[in-house]
Design an enzyme around this catalytic site. Structure first.
Site, PDB file in Angstrom:
ATOM      1  CG  HIS A 351      -9.282   1.273   3.060  1.00 61.55           C
ATOM      2  ND1 HIS A 351      -8.728   0.048   2.769  1.00 61.55           N
ATOM      3  CD2 HIS A 351     -10.274   1.447   2.159  1.00 61.55           C
ATOM      4  CE1 HIS A 351      -9.336  -0.483   1.731  1.00 61.55           C
ATOM      5  NE2 HIS A 351     -10.293   0.344   1.340  1.00 61.55           N
ATOM      6  CE  LYS A 552       5.131  -0.745   7.671  1.00 62.41           C
ATOM      7  NZ  LYS A 552       3.983  -1.594   7.425  1.00 62.41           N
ATOM      8  NE  ARG A 553       0.292   5.647   2.709  1.00 67.07           N
ATOM      9  CZ  ARG A 553      -0.284   6.376   3.673  1.00 67.07           C
ATOM     10  NH1 ARG A 553       0.030   7.655   3.840  1.00 67.07           N
ATOM     11  NH2 ARG A 553      -1.203   5.851   4.446  1.00 67.07           N
ATOM     12  CE  LYS A 558       1.611   3.728   6.763  1.00 62.20           C
ATOM     13  NZ  LYS A 558       0.880   2.477   6.528  1.00 62.20           N
ATOM     14  CB  THR A 660      -1.485  -5.533   2.439  1.00 54.93           C
ATOM     15  OG1 THR A 660      -1.092  -4.234   1.994  1.00 54.93           O
ATOM     16  CG2 THR A 660      -2.991  -5.564   2.607  1.00 54.93           C
ATOM     17  CE  LYS A 664       1.478  -6.676  -0.656  1.00 52.70           C
ATOM     18  NZ  LYS A 664       1.425  -5.211  -0.819  1.00 52.70           N
TER      19      LYS A 664
HETATM   20  C1  GFP Z   1      -4.710   1.773   4.129  1.00 58.31           C
HETATM   21  C2  GFP Z   1      -4.571   1.387   5.569  1.00 58.31           C
HETATM   22  C3  GFP Z   1      -3.851   0.056   5.700  1.00 58.31           C
HETATM   23  C4  GFP Z   1      -4.608  -0.988   4.908  1.00 58.31           C
HETATM   24  C5  GFP Z   1      -4.787  -0.527   3.478  1.00 58.31           C
HETATM   25  C6  GFP Z   1      -5.660  -1.469   2.685  1.00 58.31           C
HETATM   26  O1  GFP Z   1      -3.424   1.867   3.586  1.00 58.31           O
HETATM   27  O2  GFP Z   1      -3.754  -0.324   7.039  1.00 58.31           O
HETATM   28  O3  GFP Z   1      -3.892  -2.203   4.903  1.00 58.31           O
HETATM   29  O4  GFP Z   1      -5.410   0.763   3.433  1.00 58.31           O
HETATM   30  O5  GFP Z   1      -6.859  -1.697   3.373  1.00 58.31           O
HETATM   31  F1  GFP Z   1      -3.874   2.347   6.249  1.00 58.31           F
HETATM   32  P1  GFP Z   1      -2.770   3.188   3.033  1.00 58.31           P
HETATM   33  O6  GFP Z   1      -3.431   3.459   1.719  1.00 58.31           O
HETATM   34  O7  GFP Z   1      -3.036   4.234   4.044  1.00 58.31           O
HETATM   35  O8  GFP Z   1      -1.326   2.856   2.884  1.00 58.31           O
END
Ligand code: GFP
Ligand code: GFP
Length: 824
Positions: A351, A552-553, A558, A660, A664
């Protein structure tokens, strides 16, 4: 409806021990949840039985994180009893919405990774795939964020305090989990060396099952989360020796394992408890998988035909060594046979490509805590490096591998020597799996070309792409009823199960009446958000403003700071009277920063400081407002996303594996301002890039900029507006009396190398924002694009993603009778 009412009242009395006449929302929520669970459990049992009856191959999704959010509304919709429940509860004197508020978000994850896992379970249930989610039932999930004086303050998320009406705790099915101890060698009857691990400490793992229903199909799968239980109470010795308090203390110590979720970015190397969590959940899960398998099979070589295990990131990667240990030491298989079983059973999803996020564990810690596993890892490595040598010397790997053999071996080894001798968990996961997948096309290409390039040369078939997706059940149907009802009134409800059906909306984009109805749905959602913000933050929103949302985080890559620089620039233009044509907007930020991530926390503080200044300035505040949404979580996203008009997806190109949230928003009709990154690229390709606001440097351009020497100061000196914004942040313009409070942010950009190219993209971002403002004035065109965005999002359903995993990685078919979704 009468049946449901009766059941709710019965649960208030007999399950909760309360008087039904005392109208407590808390009791009625719990009673309703129990009544709903009653309606799931029969189907759950039938589903589980059918797996045995049909000898189905099962998929096990192993994830240290899940973000289910709240369950009530989703489950009512899946069961098709939402309206019934609404009427029943209204008869009993409650609004269903208010009751749903009583539920605590299950926040057992940090962000995208955990939420993806929950979307995937939803899709497995809906598609009829025999799947299970396995993880940890943390007593404390992701912290609760409050903002005090502009700063993030973390509070414990005591979500279990009020109980969890959705879960079945199964105290009778405990699995032992062992740590430490020693390995003894012995020789078997054929003269082969064998090993037995006798462990020092034992803890017990207790299953807690949460039922995950599919959409209108009677298929209910299981999310099994483990909770740590001490085995001390079974150890009579403690009591016999009179050491009662000692026994209790040890019990508390053991149960610490499942106490708290680690916030991401805080997993420093060598955190012993984190490794314990990983092994705890992995061994309990593997034991449970094998228990089920052995009910019908004796021959372990049949495992890969019956079981597929997906490792969600490297957190569960120790499972590879654990399965090897069981096959070698308990089933007494030969190494080669055991290894084939492992590789054919496991698959791994990556990821992130951020190097600091690739997990390693010190050899010294593993040797102590899991001595047998460390031996096995060494043996895997030795055999693997011999294989590397063989492949490298062979023709097909080419000259490069051969010439560079020693370096190649160092790079791919499971063991890294510096800074401390550690095991590279990603390498273990790659070697021990038959499939390694990235989560968006660009991400997968970067895995192949950069992060895992050596492995790509060694195993050209292994790395593959599975672009992420989101469940339309939660993220459209349940979260956005106004829009869903409108869509359903034109194309029926098939899109909830088959998101591609949204393409039927395309012709309607040309219909003025439909566009008006589409806008009305958006307005209804904006008003709903307005009411929520008024209640929570005592702020009045202007619903005629453009709602521009960045949730988002909080992380440097980001680039919330880039957004903030736009806000400050807009503020300056408005103050200086240089923005007569400015389109009024409210900019929302939301997200949590890892508690130990200094820069992210300072970014939150800066956003709140800018917000306070802008919102208080009567020269501008009818045109520009900034809102920080405290405690961003799944249920908050469900409120905010349907009300959003502009979705901010502005990560540095190449850094966001997929995203993701981006999906949404577009699914709910927001337009995207974004970079050529992650799955946003694929969205632009599916929707048509001209229907989004794409800006900024591409990944390869950034690589070449870095190679040629990136100098942020050039941008600072060359751009007056940028300079003004940065100087204001650095001075006390937004932090009266606290000079230099935000200097670390600015210095990081100007003198710290600006690792995420904020300054390089600033000017283009401003340009794109101006295009946004201009287009918003043309509401007909904006709406047309909004409709087309949603209409073309079919590909980004997690149903599509899971179907691909099932076909291309797991070789698992949907249960008979469920292929088309509908059950018997
Ligand atoms: C991570 C990645 C994202 C990805 C998600 C799901 O998310 O780009 O969409 O995994 O695959 F960074 P975080 O857990 O870091 O938010
Ligand atoms: C599951 C359920 C049990 C049920 C069996 C067989 O068990 O309640 O009795 O299926 O139908 F949990 P396992 O598959 O986990 O053994």
């Amino acid at each position: 409806m009468e049946g449901l009412k009766k059941d709710v009242i019965r649960h208030v009395v007999s399950s909760l021990g309360s008087d039904y006449a005392s109208k407590s929302a808390y009791n009625y929520y719990n009673a309703l949840a129990l009544a709903v669970r009653d309606r799931l459990i029969d189907n759950w049992i039938k589903t589980q039985r059918s797996y045995y009856d049909e000898k189905a191959k099962r998929v096990y999704y192993l994830s240290l994180e899940y973000l289910p959010g709240k369950s009530l509304m989703n489950n009512l919709h899946c069961l098709g009893i939402y309206e019934t429940a609404r009427k029943a509860m209204s008869d009993l004197g409650f609004s269903l919405e208010d009751l749903a508020e009583q539920e605590w978000d299950a926040g057992l994850g940090n962000g995208g990774l955990g939420r993806l896992a929950s979307c995937f379970l939803d899709s497995m249930a809906t598609l009829g795939i025999p799947g299970y989610g396995y993880g940890i039932r943390y007593d404390y999930g992701i912290f609760h964020q409050v903002i005090e004086d502009g700063k993030q303050v973390e509070q414990a998320d005591n979500w279990m305090r009020v109980g969890n009406p959705w879960a079945y705790e199964r105290g009778q099915h405990l699995f032992p989990v062992r740590f430490f101890g020693e390995v003894k060698n012995w020789t078997d009857e054929y003269g082969r060396l064998r090993h037995t691990w006798t462990a020092g400490d034992t803890v017990l793992a207790m299953p807690c099952d949460m039922l995950v229903p599919g959409w209108d199909n009677h298929h209910v799968i299981n999310m099994r989360l483990w909770s740590a239980r001490s085995d001390v109470e079974f150890d009579l010795d403690f009591f016999n020796t009179g050491n009662y308090l000692g026994a209790v203390e040890e019990k508390i110590f053991d149960e610490k394992i499942s106490k708290v979720l680690y916030p991401s970015d805080q997993i420093e190397e060598g955190r012993e408890l984190r490794l314990k969590q990983q092994y705890f959940f992995v061994t309990a899960t593997i034991q449970d998988i094998l228990r089920r398998f052995r009910k019908k099979h004796q021959d372990m070589t049949e495992l890969p035909q019956s079981v597929a295990i997906q490792l969600n990131d490297t957190h569960p990667a120790i499972a590879i060594a654990e399965l090897m240990r069981i096959l070698l030491d308990e089933d007494l298989l030969d190494w080669e046979v055991a290894w084939d079983i492992c590789v054919s059973t496991f698959a791994y999803t990556n990821h992130t490509i951020l190097p600091e996020a690739l997990e390693t564990w010190p050899v010294s810690l593993l040797e102590r805590m899991l001595p047998r596993h460390m031996q096995i890892i060494y043996e895997i490595n030795a055999r693997f490096l011999r294989e590397v040598e063989r492949v490298a010397r062979s023709e097909d790997c080419g000259q490069l591998c051969h010439r560079d053999l020693d370096h190649l071996k160092q790079r791919v080894s499971l063991i890294q020597e510096r800074p401390i001798k550690s095991v590279r968990m990603a390498h273990l996961a790659i070697i021990g799996s038959h499939s390694v997948n990235g989560v968006a096309a660009l991400h997968t290409e970067l895995l192949k070309a950069r992060v895992f390039d050596d492995f790509q040369r060694l195993y050209p078939q292994k790395i593959n792409n599975k672009t992420n997706g989101v469940t339309p059940r939660r993220w459209l149907w349940s979260a956005n009823q106004p829009l869903s009802r409108l869509i359903a009134s034109h194309i029926g409800t098939g899109f909830v199960r088959n998101l591609d059906e949204l393409t039927q909306l395309e012709p309607l984009a040309a219909d003025p009446a439909f566009r008006e109805a589409w806008r009305a749905a958006k307005l209804e959602n904006k008003q709903r958000l307005q009411a929520y913000i008024k209640r929570k933050l005592m702020r009045e929103l202007h619903t005629e403003h453009l709602f521009d949302v960045h949730i988002k985080r909080i992380h440097e890559y980001k680039r919330q700071v880039l957004n903030l620089l736009h806000v400050v620039t807009a503020y300056n233009r408005l103050r200086h009277g240089q923005a007569a044509d400015f389109t009024p907007r409210t900019v929302f930020f939301g997200g949590k920063a890892a508690p130990s991530y200094f820069m992210a926390k300072r970014i939150i503080h800066a956003i709140n400081a800018v917000a306070a200044t802008v919102n208080a300035d009567s020269r501008v505040n009818d045109k520009l407002q900034v809102v920080y949404l405290p405690n961003y979580c799944v249920s908050q996203a469900e409120r905010v996303i349907p009300a959003t008009e502009l979705s901010e997806q502005i990560s540095t190109a190449g850094m966001e594996a997929s995203g993701t949230g981006n999906m949404k928003f577009a699914l709910n009709g927001a337009l995207t301002i974004g970079t050529w990154d992650g799955a946003t690229i694929e969205m632009a390709q599916a929707i048509g890039p001209e229907l989004l606001f794409i800006f900024g440097m591409r990944e390869d351009e950034l690589v070449s900029l870095r190679q040629h020497g990136y100098n942020p100061m050039l941008y600072y000196h060359g751009d007056e507006e940028l300079r003004e914004a940065l100087d204001m942040l650095r001075s006390d313009a937004f932090s009266p009396g606290q000079h230099g409070l935000f200097a670390p942010l600015v210095d990081n950009l100007l003198h710290g190398g600006d690792r995420f190219f904020v300054l390089a993209d600033y000017r283009q971002y401003l340009g794109a924002q101006q295009d946004v403002g201009r287009l918003y004035l043309d509401q007909e065109e904006w709406t047309r694009r909004s409709i087309l965005n949603a209409a073309r999002m079919g590909f980004f359903s997690s149903d599509r993603a899971i179907s691909q995993y099932a076909r291309e990685i797991w070789d698992v078919a949907p249960m008979a009778g469920l292929q088309n979704g509908k059950g018997a």
